[in-house]
Design an enzyme around this catalytic site. Sequence first.
Site, mmCIF file in Angstrom:
data_model
loop_
_atom_site.group_PDB
_atom_site.id
_atom_site.type_symbol
_atom_site.label_atom_id
_atom_site.label_comp_id
_atom_site.label_asym_id
_atom_site.label_seq_id
_atom_site.Cartn_x
_atom_site.Cartn_y
_atom_site.Cartn_z
ATOM 1 N N GLU A 95 0.808 -1.207 0.000
ATOM 2 C CA GLU A 95 0.000 0.000 0.000
ATOM 3 C C GLU A 95 0.849 1.269 0.000
ATOM 4 O O GLU A 95 1.920 1.316 0.585
ATOM 5 C CB GLU A 95 -0.934 -0.020 1.217
ATOM 6 C CG GLU A 95 -1.938 -1.154 1.084
ATOM 7 C CD GLU A 95 -2.862 -1.339 2.280
ATOM 8 O OE1 GLU A 95 -3.936 -1.914 2.078
ATOM 9 O OE2 GLU A 95 -2.527 -0.922 3.393
ATOM 10 N N CYS A 108 3.424 8.497 1.280
ATOM 11 C CA CYS A 108 3.949 7.520 2.242
ATOM 12 C C CYS A 108 4.104 6.197 1.503
ATOM 13 O O CYS A 108 3.118 5.620 1.045
ATOM 14 C CB CYS A 108 2.958 7.412 3.401
ATOM 15 S SG CYS A 108 3.429 6.181 4.625
ATOM 16 N N CYS A 115 6.448 -7.129 7.087
ATOM 17 C CA CYS A 115 7.546 -6.625 7.907
ATOM 18 C C CYS A 115 7.927 -7.701 8.915
ATOM 19 O O CYS A 115 7.068 -8.450 9.386
ATOM 20 C CB CYS A 115 7.119 -5.360 8.658
ATOM 21 S SG CYS A 115 8.474 -4.552 9.547
ATOM 22 N N CYS A 119 6.725 -5.390 15.746
ATOM 23 C CA CYS A 119 6.283 -4.433 16.765
ATOM 24 C C CYS A 119 4.841 -4.775 17.143
ATOM 25 O O CYS A 119 4.003 -5.026 16.277
ATOM 26 C CB CYS A 119 6.373 -3.004 16.242
ATOM 27 S SG CYS A 119 8.065 -2.554 15.775
ATOM 28 N N CYS A 122 1.538 -2.770 15.686
ATOM 29 C CA CYS A 122 1.500 -2.396 14.270
ATOM 30 C C CYS A 122 0.783 -3.462 13.440
ATOM 31 O O CYS A 122 1.086 -4.650 13.555
ATOM 32 C CB CYS A 122 2.917 -2.194 13.747
ATOM 33 S SG CYS A 122 2.978 -1.719 12.007
ATOM 34 N N CYS A 338 -1.156 5.681 10.158
ATOM 35 C CA CYS A 338 0.076 5.022 10.617
ATOM 36 C C CYS A 338 -0.252 3.673 11.225
ATOM 37 O O CYS A 338 -1.110 3.557 12.086
ATOM 38 C CB CYS A 338 0.744 5.833 11.713
ATOM 39 S SG CYS A 338 1.212 7.463 11.251
HETATM 40 N N1 SAH Z 1 9.378 0.237 10.081
HETATM 41 C C1 SAH Z 1 9.582 1.656 10.077
HETATM 42 C C2 SAH Z 1 8.663 2.337 9.099
HETATM 43 C C3 SAH Z 1 7.186 2.287 9.466
HETATM 44 S S1 SAH Z 1 6.735 3.894 9.857
HETATM 45 C C4 SAH Z 1 9.451 2.192 11.465
HETATM 46 O O1 SAH Z 1 9.109 1.430 12.359
HETATM 47 O O2 SAH Z 1 9.739 3.353 11.700
HETATM 48 C C5 SAH Z 1 5.207 3.739 10.546
HETATM 49 C C6 SAH Z 1 5.104 4.500 11.848
HETATM 50 O O3 SAH Z 1 3.807 4.268 12.405
HETATM 51 C C7 SAH Z 1 6.103 3.986 12.853
HETATM 52 O O4 SAH Z 1 6.521 4.992 13.720
HETATM 53 C C8 SAH Z 1 5.250 2.998 13.590
HETATM 54 O O5 SAH Z 1 5.799 2.674 14.831
HETATM 55 C C9 SAH Z 1 3.949 3.727 13.685
HETATM 56 N N2 SAH Z 1 2.832 2.838 13.969
HETATM 57 C C10 SAH Z 1 2.792 1.510 13.795
HETATM 58 N N3 SAH Z 1 1.595 1.021 14.170
HETATM 59 C C11 SAH Z 1 0.862 2.070 14.568
HETATM 60 C C12 SAH Z 1 -0.479 2.201 15.032
HETATM 61 N N4 SAH Z 1 -1.286 1.154 15.104
HETATM 62 N N5 SAH Z 1 -0.913 3.427 15.347
HETATM 63 C C13 SAH Z 1 -0.105 4.502 15.203
HETATM 64 N N6 SAH Z 1 1.148 4.436 14.760
HETATM 65 C C14 SAH Z 1 1.641 3.229 14.445
#
Ligand code: SAH
Length: 367
Positions: A95, A108, A115, A119, A122, A338
């Site tokens: 996406e 974005c 991935c 985390c 996410c 995000c």
């Molecule tokens: N893998 C990289 C790029 C992804 S960026 C990284 O971790 O930085 C996506 C951003 O959204 C990251 O800061 C991630 O931690 C955040 N994110 C992930 N899941 C989320 C959620 N459910 N709600 C809000 N932010 C989230």
Amino acid sequence: MAEDRVNLLGLPRSELEAFVAERLEAKPFRARQLMKWIYRRGAADFSVMTDLAGDFRLRLAEVAKISVPEIVAEQRSSDGTRKWMLRMDAVQGIETVYIPEPDRGTLCISSQVGCAMDCTFCATAQQGFNRNLSVAEIVGQVWLAHRELEAPLRITNIVLMGMGEPLANYRNVVPAMRVFTDDLGYDLSRRRVTLSTSGLVPQMYKLAEECNVALAVSLHAPNDALRNELVPINRKHPIDELLAACWHYIDKQNGRSVTFEYVMLDGINDKPEHARQLARLLRGRPAKLNLIPFNVFPGTRYRRSPAATILRFRDILNENGVIATIRRTRGDDIDAACGQLAGQVTDRTLVRLGSRLTAASRSSAEV
Ligand code: SAH
């Protein structure tokens, strides 16, 4: 023959120049002409490149192609955000999200199918990891968005904040970023290309030397005990190592700062004490903190912190000398916010950090 043709989409200038010299015995300016056609004018077909001689175009078509990913679905949010689902091959999808604002247009993009960082908060992590995107697939997202966006919507910023951990796909992400910043590519300044990482420390040092774009770091916790839980890569590269890499990175840029992302999880990492711990880590450093209200997705065990808690958290940081802002959530009605990008990842190889992989992988998100 067709299978042997080189995809020119995403080749950085130096590689394209080498390609036209070796395969077509052409001068470097031919590569520059090609770049203008591909990126500025959005050409995907050599036949439209009318300032190239006819026989050169024919020879080019024998050895090269411009092959872009296919859009399989698009959604538009009530706030103007647009999300495209792109087919990467027969079964995989990723996406890409466009976020318009009055003074900028941010694209974005994704760097991997799925991935492996695992985390816990996410949506992409739930999909598991399938594979790295190629340079053409990364640059292709920008190429397609350019084609789809009607004037005056423009891409002024690119953020590698979609699906995937960009530094885990360093080999393809760096050439793609060279195309974004090349004046014959998308001509964006390095400040307007942001790479976000969960904290792959060795690659951060490498990136500082090789392609010093704006850096965002997914911090999400002010101490190792909590960060080990939320961002499992922390077990390998704890906070002090991560921050040392950040300050080194900024030293190399003279005068900018790292944006730390911090997702606000109700009752988990949003207490006043967490804000004070964060302030101790970041005060006096070239750091900005971006507080992201947690975006819920099906199957998550977390909740978003209440608005008042987020405001209080921000105020404590500001009072303690750390610049903190709250990210406005965009596109959540189409699961484009995000952490909500889930794409379509089949054939997961279940390569994941952390140990809490459960057998029941969620089925692919519907777009
Ligand atoms: N893998 C990289 C790029 C992804 S960026 C990284 O971790 O930085 C996506 C951003 O959204 C990251 O800061 C991630 O931690 C955040 N994110 C992930 N899941 C989320 C959620 N459910 N709600 C809000 N932010 C989230």
